[in-house]
Design a protein around this motif. Structure first.
Motif, PDB file in Angstrom:
ATOM      1  N   ALA A 125       0.844  -1.209   0.000  1.00 34.90           N
ATOM      2  CA  ALA A 125       0.000   0.000   0.000  1.00 34.90           C
ATOM      3  C   ALA A 125       0.870   1.247   0.000  1.00 34.90           C
ATOM      4  O   ALA A 125       0.615   2.195  -0.748  1.00 34.90           O
ATOM      5  N   ARG A 126       1.909   1.236   0.818  1.00 30.36           N
ATOM      6  CA  ARG A 126       2.767   2.429   0.924  1.00 30.36           C
ATOM      7  C   ARG A 126       3.668   2.570  -0.309  1.00 30.36           C
ATOM      8  O   ARG A 126       3.781   3.658  -0.868  1.00 30.36           O
ATOM      9  N   TYR A 127       4.280   1.490  -0.693  1.00 31.66           N
ATOM     10  CA  TYR A 127       5.244   1.566  -1.802  1.00 31.66           C
ATOM     11  C   TYR A 127       4.547   1.965  -3.105  1.00 31.66           C
ATOM     12  O   TYR A 127       5.033   2.802  -3.860  1.00 31.66           O
ATOM     13  N   GLU A 165       9.292  -9.904   6.525  1.00 28.41           N
ATOM     14  CA  GLU A 165      10.246  -9.450   7.546  1.00 28.41           C
ATOM     15  C   GLU A 165      10.504  -7.946   7.416  1.00 28.41           C
ATOM     16  O   GLU A 165      10.582  -7.231   8.416  1.00 28.41           O
ATOM     17  N   PHE A 166      10.574  -7.488   6.183  1.00 30.20           N
ATOM     18  CA  PHE A 166      10.783  -6.058   5.936  1.00 30.20           C
ATOM     19  C   PHE A 166       9.608  -5.247   6.509  1.00 30.20           C
ATOM     20  O   PHE A 166       9.798  -4.210   7.144  1.00 30.20           O
ATOM     21  N   GLY A 167       8.389  -5.755   6.310  1.00 25.77           N
ATOM     22  CA  GLY A 167       7.203  -5.079   6.853  1.00 25.77           C
ATOM     23  C   GLY A 167       7.226  -5.061   8.378  1.00 25.77           C
ATOM     24  O   GLY A 167       6.838  -4.086   9.013  1.00 25.77           O
ATOM     25  N   MET A 182       9.937  -5.265  10.364  1.00 22.55           N
ATOM     26  CA  MET A 182      11.108  -4.626  10.972  1.00 22.55           C
ATOM     27  C   MET A 182      11.370  -3.192  10.485  1.00 22.55           C
ATOM     28  O   MET A 182      11.927  -2.392  11.213  1.00 22.55           O
ATOM     29  N   VAL A 183      11.009  -2.891   9.241  1.00 25.48           N
ATOM     30  CA  VAL A 183      11.329  -1.562   8.689  1.00 25.48           C
ATOM     31  C   VAL A 183      10.058  -0.769   8.378  1.00 25.48           C
ATOM     32  O   VAL A 183       9.823   0.307   8.912  1.00 25.48           O
ATOM     33  N   CYS A 184       9.213  -1.323   7.532  1.00 25.51           N
ATOM     34  CA  CYS A 184       7.979  -0.629   7.141  1.00 25.51           C
ATOM     35  C   CYS A 184       6.902  -0.946   8.181  1.00 25.51           C
ATOM     36  O   CYS A 184       5.861  -1.527   7.889  1.00 25.51           O
ATOM     37  N   LYS A 185       7.181  -0.548   9.421  1.00 24.17           N
ATOM     38  CA  LYS A 185       6.339  -0.912  10.567  1.00 24.17           C
ATOM     39  C   LYS A 185       5.046  -0.091  10.567  1.00 24.17           C
ATOM     40  O   LYS A 185       5.002   0.981   9.961  1.00 24.17           O
ATOM     41  N   ASN A 220       5.755   4.664  12.879  1.00 22.75           N
ATOM     42  CA  ASN A 220       7.151   5.090  12.716  1.00 22.75           C
ATOM     43  C   ASN A 220       7.981   4.176  11.830  1.00 22.75           C
ATOM     44  O   ASN A 220       8.974   3.591  12.284  1.00 22.75           O
ATOM     45  N   PRO A 221       7.603   4.000  10.560  1.00 18.24           N
ATOM     46  CA  PRO A 221       8.436   3.181   9.669  1.00 18.24           C
ATOM     47  C   PRO A 221       9.824   3.817   9.525  1.00 18.24           C
ATOM     48  O   PRO A 221       9.947   5.046   9.556  1.00 18.24           O
ATOM     49  N   ALA A 222      10.832   2.945   9.379  1.00 21.47           N
ATOM     50  CA  ALA A 222      12.225   3.442   9.317  1.00 21.47           C
ATOM     51  C   ALA A 222      12.582   3.814   7.880  1.00 21.47           C
ATOM     52  O   ALA A 222      13.487   3.230   7.272  1.00 21.47           O
ATOM     53  N   CYS A 223      11.883   4.809   7.342  1.00 13.53           N
ATOM     54  CA  CYS A 223      12.080   5.195   5.940  1.00 13.53           C
ATOM     55  C   CYS A 223      13.514   5.646   5.678  1.00 13.53           C
ATOM     56  O   CYS A 223      14.044   5.450   4.578  1.00 13.53           O
ATOM     57  N   GLY A 224      14.160   6.211   6.699  1.00 13.69           N
ATOM     58  CA  GLY A 224      15.518   6.714   6.524  1.00 13.69           C
ATOM     59  C   GLY A 224      16.509   5.640   6.107  1.00 13.69           C
ATOM     60  O   GLY A 224      17.493   5.933   5.435  1.00 13.69           O
ATOM     61  N   ILE A 225      16.277   4.388   6.522  1.00 17.65           N
ATOM     62  CA  ILE A 225      17.218   3.317   6.154  1.00 17.65           C
ATOM     63  C   ILE A 225      16.606   2.375   5.118  1.00 17.65           C
ATOM     64  O   ILE A 225      17.135   1.306   4.837  1.00 17.65           O
ATOM     65  N   CYS A 226      15.459   2.779   4.556  1.00 16.61           N
ATOM     66  CA  CYS A 226      14.735   1.866   3.655  1.00 16.61           C
ATOM     67  C   CYS A 226      15.402   1.830   2.266  1.00 16.61           C
ATOM     68  O   CYS A 226      15.586   2.875   1.639  1.00 16.61           O
ATOM     69  N   PRO A 227      15.714   0.635   1.769  1.00 16.57           N
ATOM     70  CA  PRO A 227      16.414   0.543   0.482  1.00 16.57           C
ATOM     71  C   PRO A 227      15.538   0.903  -0.730  1.00 16.57           C
ATOM     72  O   PRO A 227      16.080   1.108  -1.818  1.00 16.57           O
ATOM     73  N   VAL A 228      14.214   0.965  -0.545  1.00 16.05           N
ATOM     74  CA  VAL A 228      13.357   1.267  -1.713  1.00 16.05           C
ATOM     75  C   VAL A 228      12.680   2.638  -1.582  1.00 16.05           C
ATOM     76  O   VAL A 228      11.721   2.939  -2.282  1.00 16.05           O
ATOM     77  N   ARG A 229      13.178   3.468  -0.683  1.00 12.01           N
ATOM     78  CA  ARG A 229      12.460   4.718  -0.392  1.00 12.01           C
ATOM     79  C   ARG A 229      12.368   5.657  -1.603  1.00 12.01           C
ATOM     80  O   ARG A 229      11.385   6.376  -1.757  1.00 12.01           O
ATOM     81  N   LEU A 230      13.384   5.648  -2.465  1.00 12.42           N
ATOM     82  CA  LEU A 230      13.360   6.614  -3.572  1.00 12.42           C
ATOM     83  C   LEU A 230      12.227   6.332  -4.552  1.00 12.42           C
ATOM     84  O   LEU A 230      11.795   7.221  -5.289  1.00 12.42           O
ATOM     85  N   ASP A 231      11.738   5.083  -4.556  1.00 11.69           N
ATOM     86  CA  ASP A 231      10.616   4.744  -5.441  1.00 11.69           C
ATOM     87  C   ASP A 231       9.305   4.591  -4.669  1.00 11.69           C
ATOM     88  O   ASP A 231       8.303   4.140  -5.234  1.00 11.69           O
ATOM     89  N   CYS A 232       9.321   4.905  -3.390  1.00 10.01           N
ATOM     90  CA  CYS A 232       8.141   4.634  -2.557  1.00 10.01           C
ATOM     91  C   CYS A 232       7.160   5.814  -2.595  1.00 10.01           C
ATOM     92  O   CYS A 232       7.517   6.952  -2.266  1.00 10.01           O
ATOM     93  N   TYR A 233       5.911   5.524  -2.939  1.00  8.91           N
ATOM     94  CA  TYR A 233       4.875   6.553  -3.017  1.00  8.91           C
ATOM     95  C   TYR A 233       4.711   7.265  -1.668  1.00  8.91           C
ATOM     96  O   TYR A 233       4.702   8.494  -1.598  1.00  8.91           O
ATOM     97  N   ALA A 234       4.568   6.472  -0.601  1.00 10.04           N
ATOM     98  CA  ALA A 234       4.282   7.068   0.708  1.00 10.04           C
ATOM     99  C   ALA A 234       5.430   7.957   1.170  1.00 10.04           C
ATOM    100  O   ALA A 234       5.216   9.020   1.773  1.00 10.04           O
ATOM    101  N   PHE A 235       6.654   7.536   0.895  1.00 10.57           N
ATOM    102  CA  PHE A 235       7.824   8.339   1.291  1.00 10.57           C
ATOM    103  C   PHE A 235       7.834   9.656   0.507  1.00 10.57           C
ATOM    104  O   PHE A 235       8.013  10.731   1.072  1.00 10.57           O
ATOM    105  N   LYS A 236       7.584   9.547  -0.792  1.00  9.50           N
ATOM    106  CA  LYS A 236       7.645  10.745  -1.637  1.00  9.50           C
ATOM    107  C   LYS A 236       6.511  11.724  -1.325  1.00  9.50           C
ATOM    108  O   LYS A 236       6.646  12.920  -1.466  1.00  9.50           O
ATOM    109  N   ALA A 282       3.020  10.129   3.112  1.00 10.70           N
ATOM    110  CA  ALA A 282       1.695   9.514   3.332  1.00 10.70           C
ATOM    111  C   ALA A 282       1.772   8.212   4.135  1.00 10.70           C
ATOM    112  O   ALA A 282       0.837   7.405   4.104  1.00 10.70           O
ATOM    113  N   THR A 283       2.866   8.016   4.887  1.00  8.30           N
ATOM    114  CA  THR A 283       2.984   6.722   5.596  1.00  8.30           C
ATOM    115  C   THR A 283       1.892   6.550   6.650  1.00  8.30           C
ATOM    116  O   THR A 283       1.454   5.437   6.915  1.00  8.30           O
ATOM    117  N   THR A 284       1.434   7.662   7.254  1.00 10.74           N
ATOM    118  CA  THR A 284       0.409   7.499   8.298  1.00 10.74           C
ATOM    119  C   THR A 284      -0.985   7.253   7.701  1.00 10.74           C
ATOM    120  O   THR A 284      -1.875   6.769   8.385  1.00 10.74           O
TER     121      THR A 284
HETATM  122 FE1  SF4 Z   1       7.881   1.666   3.923  1.00  8.72          FE
HETATM  123 FE2  SF4 Z   1       8.163   3.374   1.907  1.00  8.72          FE
HETATM  124 FE3  SF4 Z   1       9.084   4.011   4.308  1.00  8.72          FE
HETATM  125 FE4  SF4 Z   1      10.258   2.130   2.860  1.00  8.72          FE
HETATM  126  S1  SF4 Z   1      10.122   4.286   2.383  1.00  8.72           S
HETATM  127  S2  SF4 Z   1       9.780   2.016   5.039  1.00  8.72           S
HETATM  128  S3  SF4 Z   1       8.501   1.175   1.845  1.00  8.72           S
HETATM  129  S4  SF4 Z   1       6.946   3.686   3.766  1.00  8.72           S
END
Ligand code: SF4
Length: 347
Positions: A142-144, A182-184, A186-189, A192-208, A211-213
């Protein structure tokens, strides 16, 4: 790297070392999957070890008594899982000669195994190309992808399954599925998802779109039922009066104390004159102690529970009521709330 490769890469370096990740035995994977439904890993882990040690093969599980299963399950909640597991194990015994199936088409026919669990067991045990969709996968996708379709609507479920199938690395579905889940976790919780260390953040809709909340979207449909349980405890010091619960309600086939359910928190004078109280405890019900009302939350029910100790033996017993020696109480499967009360009362 594509989405799957990124997450598999992350998983290989960061995964938690969990016992069911070292096996392709479908029975052991099934045990872990059912125990972990709606349960945190730390809470489920001791139960997993307990079940795997007590019943090392599905044939051992199938030969168990329901009471033994419920007793081992005590404290984990959602007790229907334990009862359904016994039915599943017996089906595996009867239909597959005690060899746990590994193909999705066979697994989905078993009691208590839905689409998610069948896909998980099939991919982890035989690498069958089936995409799992659990709460973690819904959230990550949903987020990505920026999917606002509610995850619990019919259209949403279909859409997320399609997207999960598209992303699946069909050559290594076991690794892919474990990596996304596991990623969901531990990281995309959820919070408070750990977007700062997320390897796919540059392509993630919610990050851009910040909209993570707001993602994932979930429809609020379930109405919570409020119930009021008045438990009566009678003991002569050596024996205690218990009740075996029936099949049709929460904590089915487990044990609790004699209970009167009321429409709200009943004043004591009303409780004493309640027809059931008069019927079973007599006109002159002598109350020794009465506890505060405690709230106990289940998924679709809120229970308001109080415990009333009574001084006089009941004048008649319901068919499900029976006396048991206090020292033998530990043999009965009890819900957590009853276990805690009795443990405090008796020790
Ligand atoms: Fe999840 Fe996107 Fe944040 Fe990555 S950048 S943790 S996929 S919301």
């Amino acid at each position: 790297m594509n989405f799957s490769d990124e997450l598999v890469n992350w998983y290989t370096q960061n995964k938690r070392d969990l016992p069911w990740r070292h096996t392709t035995d479908a029975y052991i994977i099934w045990l872990s999957e059912i125990i972990l439904q709606q349960t945190r890993v730390e809470q489920g882990l001791p139960y997993f070890y307990r079940f795997a040690e007590t019943y090392p093969a599905v044939t051992d599980f199938a030969a168990a008594e329901e009471n033994e299963i419920l007793k081992l399950w005590q404290g984990l909640g959602y007790y229907s899982r334990g009862r359904n597991m016994l039915k599943t194990a017996r089906m595996v015994q009867d239909l597959y000669g005690g060899k746990f199936p590994t193909r999705y088409a066979d697994l989905i026919k078993l009691k208590g195994i839905g689409e998610y669990t069948a896909a998980a067991i099939a991919s982890f045990s035989s690498n069958e190309a089936k995409a799992v969709v659990d709460g973690n996968v819904y959230r990550v996708l949903a987020r990505y992808l920026g999917i606002f379709e509610p995850i619990n609507s019919t259209a949403g479920k279909k859409l997320f399954q399609l997207k999960a199938n598209d992303f699946l690395n069909k050559k290594n579905s076991a690794l892919h599925n474990q990596a996304v889940m596991e990623f969901g976790a531990m990281v995309c919780k959820p919070k408070n998802p750990a977007c700062g260390i997320c390897p796919v953040r540059l392509d993630c809709y919610a990050f851009k779109h910040n909209a993570t909340t707001s993602l994932p979207v979930k429809l609020k449909t379930v109405k919570v039922r409020q119930r009021y349980f008045n438990y009566f405890l009678y003991t002569d010091g050596e024996h205690i009066l218990m009740n075996k619960r029936d099949e049709s309600d929460i904590w089915a086939n487990m044990y609790d104390l004699p209970m009167i359910e009321t429409d709200g928190i009943a004043p004591v004078n009303k409780l004493i004159t309640h027809p059931e109280a008069v019927n079973y405890f007599g006109e002159a019900l002598e109350i020794s102690t009465i506890s505060e009302v405690k709230k106990h939350i289940l998924t679709h029910q809120q229970l308001y529970i109080r415990f009333i100790t009574i001084a006089k033996q009941p004048v008649s017993l319901k068919p499900n009521w029976f006396f048991i020696k206090v020292e033998n109480l530990q043999t009965l499967p009890l819900s957590k709330v009853i276990f805690i009360f009795l443990d405090n009362f008796l020790n």
